[in-house]
Design a protein around this motif. Structure first.
Motif, PDB file in Angstrom:
ATOM      1  N   GLN A   5     -25.669   8.714  20.384  1.00 59.43           N
ATOM      2  CA  GLN A   5     -24.263   9.080  20.440  1.00 59.43           C
ATOM      3  C   GLN A   5     -23.768   9.013  21.872  1.00 59.43           C
ATOM      4  N   LEU A   6     -22.721   8.233  22.097  1.00 58.12           N
ATOM      5  CA  LEU A   6     -22.113   8.151  23.411  1.00 58.12           C
ATOM      6  C   LEU A   6     -21.141   9.307  23.583  1.00 58.12           C
ATOM      7  N   PRO A   7     -21.120   9.943  24.758  1.00 57.41           N
ATOM      8  CA  PRO A   7     -20.127  10.993  24.988  1.00 57.41           C
ATOM      9  C   PRO A   7     -18.725  10.430  24.859  1.00 57.41           C
ATOM     10  N   GLU A   8     -17.786  11.283  24.462  1.00 60.86           N
ATOM     11  CA  GLU A   8     -16.404  10.843  24.305  1.00 60.86           C
ATOM     12  C   GLU A   8     -15.858  10.272  25.602  1.00 60.86           C
ATOM     13  N   SER A   9     -16.290  10.860  26.743  1.00 59.65           N
ATOM     14  CA  SER A   9     -15.787  10.377  28.024  1.00 59.65           C
ATOM     15  C   SER A   9     -16.202   8.945  28.281  1.00 59.65           C
ATOM     16  N   ILE A  10     -17.382   8.565  27.741  1.00 59.03           N
ATOM     17  CA  ILE A  10     -17.838   7.188  27.924  1.00 59.03           C
ATOM     18  C   ILE A  10     -17.140   6.267  26.946  1.00 59.03           C
ATOM     19  N   THR A  11     -17.065   6.691  25.674  1.00 58.88           N
ATOM     20  CA  THR A  11     -16.490   5.784  24.682  1.00 58.88           C
ATOM     21  C   THR A  11     -15.024   5.522  24.928  1.00 58.88           C
ATOM     22  N   GLU A  12     -14.320   6.470  25.562  1.00 63.24           N
ATOM     23  CA  GLU A  12     -12.891   6.265  25.764  1.00 63.24           C
ATOM     24  C   GLU A  12     -12.538   5.789  27.164  1.00 63.24           C
ATOM     25  N   LYS A  13     -13.472   5.933  28.143  1.00 63.21           N
ATOM     26  CA  LYS A  13     -13.089   5.597  29.510  1.00 63.21           C
ATOM     27  C   LYS A  13     -13.945   4.496  30.113  1.00 63.21           C
ATOM     28  N   SER A  14     -15.258   4.515  29.800  1.00 59.59           N
ATOM     29  CA  SER A  14     -16.139   3.611  30.518  1.00 59.59           C
ATOM     30  C   SER A  14     -16.299   2.263  29.856  1.00 59.59           C
ATOM     31  N   THR A  15     -16.274   2.213  28.509  1.00 56.73           N
ATOM     32  CA  THR A  15     -16.439   0.934  27.837  1.00 56.73           C
ATOM     33  C   THR A  15     -15.118   0.214  27.750  1.00 56.73           C
ATOM     34  N   CYS A  82     -19.607   2.590  16.951  1.00 56.83           N
ATOM     35  CA  CYS A  82     -20.042   3.796  17.659  1.00 56.83           C
ATOM     36  C   CYS A  82     -20.087   4.999  16.725  1.00 56.83           C
ATOM     37  N   LYS A  83     -19.072   5.118  15.877  1.00 60.66           N
ATOM     38  CA  LYS A  83     -19.015   6.240  14.945  1.00 60.66           C
ATOM     39  C   LYS A  83     -20.152   6.175  13.923  1.00 60.66           C
ATOM     40  N   SER A  84     -20.573   4.960  13.569  1.00 65.39           N
ATOM     41  CA  SER A  84     -21.648   4.801  12.581  1.00 65.39           C
ATOM     42  C   SER A  84     -22.956   5.418  13.055  1.00 65.39           C
ATOM     43  N   PHE A  85     -23.146   5.486  14.375  1.00 67.53           N
ATOM     44  CA  PHE A  85     -24.396   6.013  14.912  1.00 67.53           C
ATOM     45  C   PHE A  85     -24.321   7.507  15.240  1.00 67.53           C
ATOM     46  N   ARG A  86     -23.149   8.111  15.083  1.00 69.31           N
ATOM     47  CA  ARG A  86     -22.998   9.523  15.409  1.00 69.31           C
ATOM     48  C   ARG A  86     -23.361  10.386  14.211  1.00 69.31           C
ATOM     49  N   ARG A  87     -24.287  11.275  14.406  1.00 67.92           N
ATOM     50  CA  ARG A  87     -24.705  12.135  13.310  1.00 67.92           C
ATOM     51  C   ARG A  87     -23.618  13.136  12.919  1.00 67.92           C
ATOM     52  N   SER A  88     -22.696  13.376  13.828  1.00 68.70           N
ATOM     53  CA  SER A  88     -21.600  14.294  13.509  1.00 68.70           C
ATOM     54  C   SER A  88     -20.538  13.647  12.625  1.00 68.70           C
ATOM     55  N   SER A  89     -20.573  12.333  12.496  1.00 71.16           N
ATOM     56  CA  SER A  89     -19.605  11.642  11.643  1.00 71.16           C
ATOM     57  C   SER A  89     -20.130  11.545  10.220  1.00 71.16           C
ATOM     58  N   LYS A  90     -19.226  11.352   9.281  1.00 70.15           N
ATOM     59  CA  LYS A  90     -19.622  11.263   7.885  1.00 70.15           C
ATOM     60  C   LYS A  90     -20.207   9.896   7.559  1.00 70.15           C
ATOM     61  N   VAL A  91     -21.116   9.886   6.599  1.00 69.72           N
ATOM     62  CA  VAL A  91     -21.612   8.625   6.045  1.00 69.72           C
ATOM     63  C   VAL A  91     -20.512   7.986   5.201  1.00 69.72           C
ATOM     64  N   LEU A  92     -19.781   8.800   4.474  1.00 70.49           N
ATOM     65  CA  LEU A  92     -18.690   8.281   3.650  1.00 70.49           C
ATOM     66  C   LEU A  92     -17.621   9.343   3.462  1.00 70.49           C
ATOM     67  N   ASP A  93     -16.406   8.872   3.239  1.00 71.43           N
ATOM     68  CA  ASP A  93     -15.273   9.720   2.873  1.00 71.43           C
ATOM     69  C   ASP A  93     -14.944   9.354   1.426  1.00 71.43           C
ATOM     70  N   PHE A  94     -15.597  10.053   0.504  1.00 75.99           N
ATOM     71  CA  PHE A  94     -15.591   9.618  -0.895  1.00 75.99           C
ATOM     72  C   PHE A  94     -14.256   9.871  -1.577  1.00 75.99           C
ATOM     73  N   HIS A  95     -13.802   8.876  -2.330  1.00 76.69           N
ATOM     74  CA  HIS A  95     -12.651   8.998  -3.225  1.00 76.69           C
ATOM     75  C   HIS A  95     -12.991   8.271  -4.521  1.00 76.69           C
TER      76      HIS A  95
END
Length: 555
Positions: A5-15, A82-95
């Protein structure tokens, strides 16, 4: 912090992609009234609201607009990766299907008569990913093919950009040569000599298995190509009770008939019993039928079992039968010095199915049919279409491989695998395979220690498949029997439904034979760590602890 997981500061500023995405958010904050919003409340820049497909290349002066559009699209894709590799993100948003059909928060699946602007298309791209399943997530355990290989993804992007066809060298010179090199490498790993071997990449393992039956039939009865099945005796093929359903499907598609597929008994571990195969062959002959083909499985879909290939090969040689090894799932273990012994005898096969999009982590789809006898593919399938396969071309027309296949147009499935092999080397694939099987061993060891889980079989997993039941408190003191089985059968589906609603992990389940619904956890994602395995067990136990299953008298 998650190691991937990349820190938010990196994903939004450094890349680069993150910087543009952050700027995009800042710009759009003042445009919320007029700009369409995605379901996660980020806005597409207002610039695209008056721009349409006709303004992109090949339109005159369309280059800058095309670059801007692609940059925004790349931002969307980078954010998703990036979100796919974050454990804090969901695998799916089921509908449910009806919810997606009816439209969600401005996301409509309906097709318009008038063109929509690029702003709306970018919103649709974001929402398409949002409502899909992150199969690259470290906690996605649902299918044999999982993971998100960045190099493989880059290869798929390039492949789509090239947008060419694999039937002739003149339109696909580099990809044709890459396919030849990959096939030779895979044949060498299987154990065939340099003088042996042919093959082709196919749209999935089912098609690869179909090729094997097609080639076996043609090898023994070449007249079938022109005269059809009416010129042939009643043919019989053999496969194990735990084999993939594509073998029966192939028999049905090819006109042999699914009733002419003899299902051979397996032992408790899911392996074909050689003595049962021999007996089945003899019985078929005694009935006046003609056995011609045996499918052995290296890595069954549910149990991950490996059929005893040498013993089966002995029987095939004794009776003069074609031996095919379906290693769609297990073929990746050939890359591991530690685990390739499980496929001992595969070099004796006449054909092999191997799916790099499974254990080797190539993006879907990537499957190969390997054939020991050179020239058989072409003899079986060649139709000599003169508008494609002219014999007086100015180059070596043996590289016009399209007439070896049953398709005409064929997607380029080789470049992503070739690029991954360059990036990882054979050693990288070996480490990847070993890690996946270590995760399976970790899960198996944990399950043995827990009273709230029960293993489907007690022996250690051969592959990365681990099969088990969760036993809720209400069933732990029940004696084995039909009532306990009936109630246990309902546990896995109920837990799976809760899990999908929450969306933080995903695992499959199924019944098999006399065994009621059980979970099957499979590992093919190199991003998965032991912490994810531990999380899965705790999630199942948490979701299942208070599960209520009615007794038969309540029904």
């Amino acid at each position: 912090m998650d190691y991937l997981q990349l820190p938010e500061s990196i994903t939004e500023k450094s890349t680069p992609g993150g910087q543009i995405l952050a700027e995009s958010k800042q710009r759009s904050s003042s445009d919320n009234i007029n700009s369409p919003q995605t379901s996660d409340n980020t806005c597409i820049p207002k610039d695209f609201s008056c721009i349409y497909n006709k303004d992109l290349l090949p339109a005159l002066s369309g280059e800058d607009t095309t670059k801007s559009f692609f940059q925004e699209l790349v931002n969307i894709l980078l954010s998703y990766v990036c979100k796919s590799f974050r454990r804090s993100s969901k695998v799916l948003d089921f509908h449910h299907p009806h919810q997606l059909r009816e439209g969600l928060e401005g996301f409509s699946l309906e097709l318009p008569d008038q063109p929509e602007n690029l702003e709306q298309l970018l919103v649709d791209c974001r929402d398409t990913l949002k409502y899909g399943v992150k199969t690259g997530h470290p906690r996605f355990f649902n299918q044999l093919s999982s993971g998100l290989d960045v190099i493989g993804l880059a290869g798929e992007w390039l492949t789509s950009t090239a947008n060419t066809n694999m039937f002739t060298y003149e339109v696909s010179p580099v990809f044709i040569l890459m396919e030849e090199i990959l096939l030779k490498k895979m044949q060498e790993i299987v154990g065939w000599s340099e003088e042996e071997g042919d093959g082709v990449f196919c749209p999935g393992g089912t098609m690869s298995n179909l090729y094997s039956v097609l080639l076996a039939r043609y090898h023994f009865f070449p007249e079938v190509k022109t005269k059809g099945m009416t010129a042939l005796p009643r043919l019989i093929l053999f496969t194990s009770a735990h084999s993939h359903y594509s073998v029966k499907k192939s028999a049905a598609v090819l006109g042999i008939g699914s009733e002419n597929v003899v299902v051979v008994k397996c032992n408790d571990r899911g392996k074909m019993i050689p003595a049962e195969l021999e007996s089945s062959i003899i019985t078929a002959k005694d009935q006046g039928c003609v056995p011609f083909y045996v499918n052995a499985t290296a890595g069954t879909t549910v149990y991950g079992a490996f059929d005893p290939l040498n013993a089966i090969a002995d029987i095939c040689e004794s009776h003069g039968l074609w031996l095919h090894v379906d290693a769609a799932w297990g073929g990746g273990l050939l890359m591991s010095k530690r685990h390739r012994v499980k496929l001992q005898g595969i070099e004796r096969a006449w054909s092999v199915t191997w799916n790099p999009h499974k254990m080797m982590g190539a993006p879907l789809q990537c499957s190969a049919i390997l054939v020991k006898k050179r020239g058989l593919l072409k003899d079986c399938n060649q139709m000599c279409a003169e508008y494609l396969f002219q014999t007086d071309k100015h180059y070596d027309t043996s590289y016009d491989t399209g007439d070896k296949t049953i398709q005409c147009g064929r997607h380029v499935d080789v470049f992503k695998l070739w690029l991954m092999w360059k990036a990882k080397g054979s050693e990288g694939f070996e480490s990847q395979v070993n890690k996946c099987l270590e995760n399976a061993e970790h899960l198996f060891d944990n399950l043995k220690q827990r009273p709230d889980f029960e293993l489907v079989f007690k022996s250690e997993p051969e592959h990365s498949n681990v099969c088990f039941w969760y036993i809720p408190p209400s069933l732990r003191n029940m004696s084995p029997g039909p009532e306990r089985n009936r109630r246990l059968h309902e546990v896995a589906p109920k837990i799976k439904a809760k899990m999908m609603e929450q969306g933080m992990a995903m695992i499959g389940y199924q019944p098999l034979g006399d065994k009621v619904n059980f979970f099957r956890c499979v590992f093919s994602n190199p991003a998965t760590q032991t912490e994810d395995v531990d999380y899965l067990l705790e999630e199942i136990a948490s979701l299942g602890h208070d599960i209520c299953i009615r007794t038969e008298t309540d029904l």
